[in-house]
Design a protein around this motif. Structure first.
Motif, PDB file in Angstrom:
ATOM      1  N   LYS A  78       0.905  -1.584   0.187  1.00  0.00           N
ATOM      2  CA  LYS A  78       0.156   0.306   0.465  1.00  0.00           C
ATOM      3  C   LYS A  78       1.050   1.335   0.191  1.00  0.00           C
ATOM      4  N   VAL A  79       2.311   1.453   0.525  1.00  0.00           N
ATOM      5  CA  VAL A  79       3.237   2.590   0.829  1.00  0.00           C
ATOM      6  C   VAL A  79       3.291   2.751  -0.761  1.00  0.00           C
ATOM      7  N   ARG A  80       4.004   1.688  -1.194  1.00  0.00           N
ATOM      8  CA  ARG A  80       4.682   2.001  -2.979  1.00  0.00           C
ATOM      9  C   ARG A  80       3.439   2.029  -3.747  1.00  0.00           C
ATOM     10  N   GLU A  81       2.372   1.683  -3.663  1.00  0.00           N
ATOM     11  CA  GLU A  81       0.543   1.883  -4.626  1.00  0.00           C
ATOM     12  C   GLU A  81       1.185   3.093  -4.773  1.00  0.00           C
ATOM     13  N   ALA A  82       0.571   3.889  -3.300  1.00  0.00           N
ATOM     14  CA  ALA A  82       1.099   5.050  -2.988  1.00  0.00           C
ATOM     15  C   ALA A  82       1.382   6.240  -3.205  1.00  0.00           C
ATOM     16  N   THR A  83       2.492   5.878  -3.375  1.00  0.00           N
ATOM     17  CA  THR A  83       3.496   6.851  -3.835  1.00  0.00           C
ATOM     18  C   THR A  83       3.431   6.793  -5.953  1.00  0.00           C
ATOM     19  N   LYS A  84       3.256   5.258  -6.281  1.00  0.00           N
ATOM     20  CA  LYS A  84       2.929   5.344  -7.518  1.00  0.00           C
ATOM     21  C   LYS A  84       1.695   6.425  -8.224  1.00  0.00           C
ATOM     22  N   GLN A  85       1.125   6.119  -7.357  1.00  0.00           N
ATOM     23  CA  GLN A  85      -0.287   6.792  -7.502  1.00  0.00           C
ATOM     24  C   GLN A  85      -0.008   8.165  -7.334  1.00  0.00           C
ATOM     25  N   PHE A  86       0.229   8.653  -6.466  1.00  0.00           N
ATOM     26  CA  PHE A  86       0.863  10.251  -5.612  1.00  0.00           C
ATOM     27  C   PHE A  86       1.564  10.665  -6.526  1.00  0.00           C
ATOM     28  N   PHE A  87       2.696  10.298  -6.924  1.00  0.00           N
ATOM     29  CA  PHE A  87       3.605  10.961  -8.140  1.00  0.00           C
ATOM     30  C   PHE A  87       3.371  10.564  -9.968  1.00  0.00           C
ATOM     31  N   GLY A  88       2.109  10.085  -9.830  1.00  0.00           N
ATOM     32  CA  GLY A  88       1.886   9.781 -10.916  1.00  0.00           C
ATOM     33  C   GLY A  88       0.358  10.313 -11.902  1.00  0.00           C
ATOM     34  N   LEU A  89       0.479  11.366 -10.317  1.00  0.00           N
ATOM     35  CA  LEU A  89      -0.891  13.021 -10.809  1.00  0.00           C
ATOM     36  C   LEU A  89      -0.283  13.888 -12.150  1.00  0.00           C
ATOM     37  N   PRO A  90      -1.190  14.486 -12.087  1.00  0.00           N
ATOM     38  CA  PRO A  90      -0.895  15.490 -12.388  1.00  0.00           C
ATOM     39  C   PRO A  90      -0.569  16.755 -12.042  1.00  0.00           C
ATOM     40  N   LEU A  91       0.770  17.145 -12.577  1.00  0.00           N
ATOM     41  CA  LEU A  91       1.288  18.631 -11.757  1.00  0.00           C
ATOM     42  C   LEU A  91       0.577  19.268 -11.190  1.00  0.00           C
ATOM     43  N   ALA A  92      -0.502  19.665 -12.373  1.00  0.00           N
ATOM     44  CA  ALA A  92      -1.853  20.479 -11.134  1.00  0.00           C
ATOM     45  C   ALA A  92      -2.231  19.954  -9.888  1.00  0.00           C
TER      46      ALA A  92
END
Length: 315
Positions: free
Chosen positions: A95-109
């Motif tokens: 979950k920590v790894r997945e949350a990290t990937k999802q956050f950094f994968g968000l649009p810059l805005a």
């Protein structure tokens, strides 16, 4: 007359620097490593199997003495080790790894909502160095809880905050047990390190993201450094390697064990006066380091110069 100022947000572009470089809108120049750091990364470096400490054996009365001896050897000869059987469930690690990937994968805005403020390390951004790192980071204070700056804690993905909260609490327990074990392995009073750091010891979470690079041979995700903390517990990515250690003036690529933590002994922990422990200094082991105040400031000053802060503390 007292004056108050409001924190200033660093201006964030609509595209990350890496995206601008890949699209040809900006130059790679500010990311190219120069001097002694140039060409440091080499994917063909020999593998290194650092010591492995079994957390379960370390806390078991019947087997702790043997594991403590292994820990002592790791601390004295390596300064790092991998800890297995630490009790954190793989589901939480994922979950920590997945949350990290999802956050950094968000649009810059979306990520801009958590952009670092001037003079504040918490938040989303990049290390403020002369030569930039090819990476994004998210820095968050997790302990003491009253020092948390929740405005920088992502709400997208929605489970990010609760996941980090649970992970940080379990990590804190592991840190405390390890610090006690450090002391016992060195034949010191069990709580000496815990007492030195105090109940309000600062614990930070740092999330690193390394986007694709058109010239990976010219840049570094993070340049060579020591950790300015007392203890660093690293959760590596399952798929992407790149972690390296310097031992005996030779760089090695670390072979990571799945679901293990890589533990690195840092220079110190908190902004306070630090000095060598009196009981470790005698005629056969003379004092090598001076008393230092505000080590964090010294650490970041030396880091910007590409130097090790611990060397600036030598007598």
């Amino acid at each position: 007359m007292a004056e108050t100022t409001s924190p200033v947000k660093l201006e964030a572009p609509t595209e990350t620097p890496q995206e601008l470089i890949i699209s040809g809108k900006e130059s790679l120049e500010n990311y190219i490593q120069k001097g002694s750091d140039a060409g440091t990364f080499d994917a063909s470096l020999p593998p290194l199997e650092i010591p492995i400490i079994d957390f379960g054996l370390l806390t078991s009365p019947s087997s702790s003495s043997q594991e403590l001896e292994k820990l002592r050897s790791a601390l004295c000869s390596w300064g790092c080790f991998q800890v297995i059987n630490h009790g954190v469930e793989p589901a939480l690690l994922n979950k920590v790894r997945e949350a990290t990937k999802q956050f950094f994968g968000l649009p810059l805005a979306e990520k801009k909502k958590y952009y670092q403020e001037d003079g504040n390390f918490d938040g989303y951004g990049n290390d403020k160095m002369q030569t930039l790192h090819w990476s994004h980071l998210l820095y968050l204070t997790v302990h003491p809880e009253d020092k948390r700056q929740l405005k920088f804690w992502p709400e997208n993905p929605e489970y990010f905050r609760e996941t980090l909260d649970e992970f940080s609490k379990q990590s804190e327990v592991i840190n405390q047990i390890l610090l006690k074990a450090f002391a016992r392995s060195l034949n010191m009073e069990e709580n000496c390190f815990l007492d030195m750091f105090g109940e309000q010891a600062l614990m930070l979470a740092r999330f690193n993201w390394y986007p694709p690079c058109p010239r990976p041979d010219l840049v570094l995700g993070v340049f060579p450094h020591t950790d300015g903390s007392g203890l660093t517990m690293l959760l590596p990515d399952k798929e992407v390697g790149g972690l390296q250690f310097l031992k005996d003036n030779q760089w090695y690529s670390v072979t990571v064990i799945p679901e293990a933590f890589v533990v690195n002994v840092g220079d110190q922990l908190e902004e306070k006066e630090i000095e060598p422990a009196n009981w470790l200094v005698n005629e056969s082991r003379p004092r090598l380091y001076k008393t230092v105040k505000n080590y964090n400031r010294l650490y970041f000053e030396q880091l910007k110069l590409g130097k090790r802060a611990i060397e600036a503390a030598l007598l």
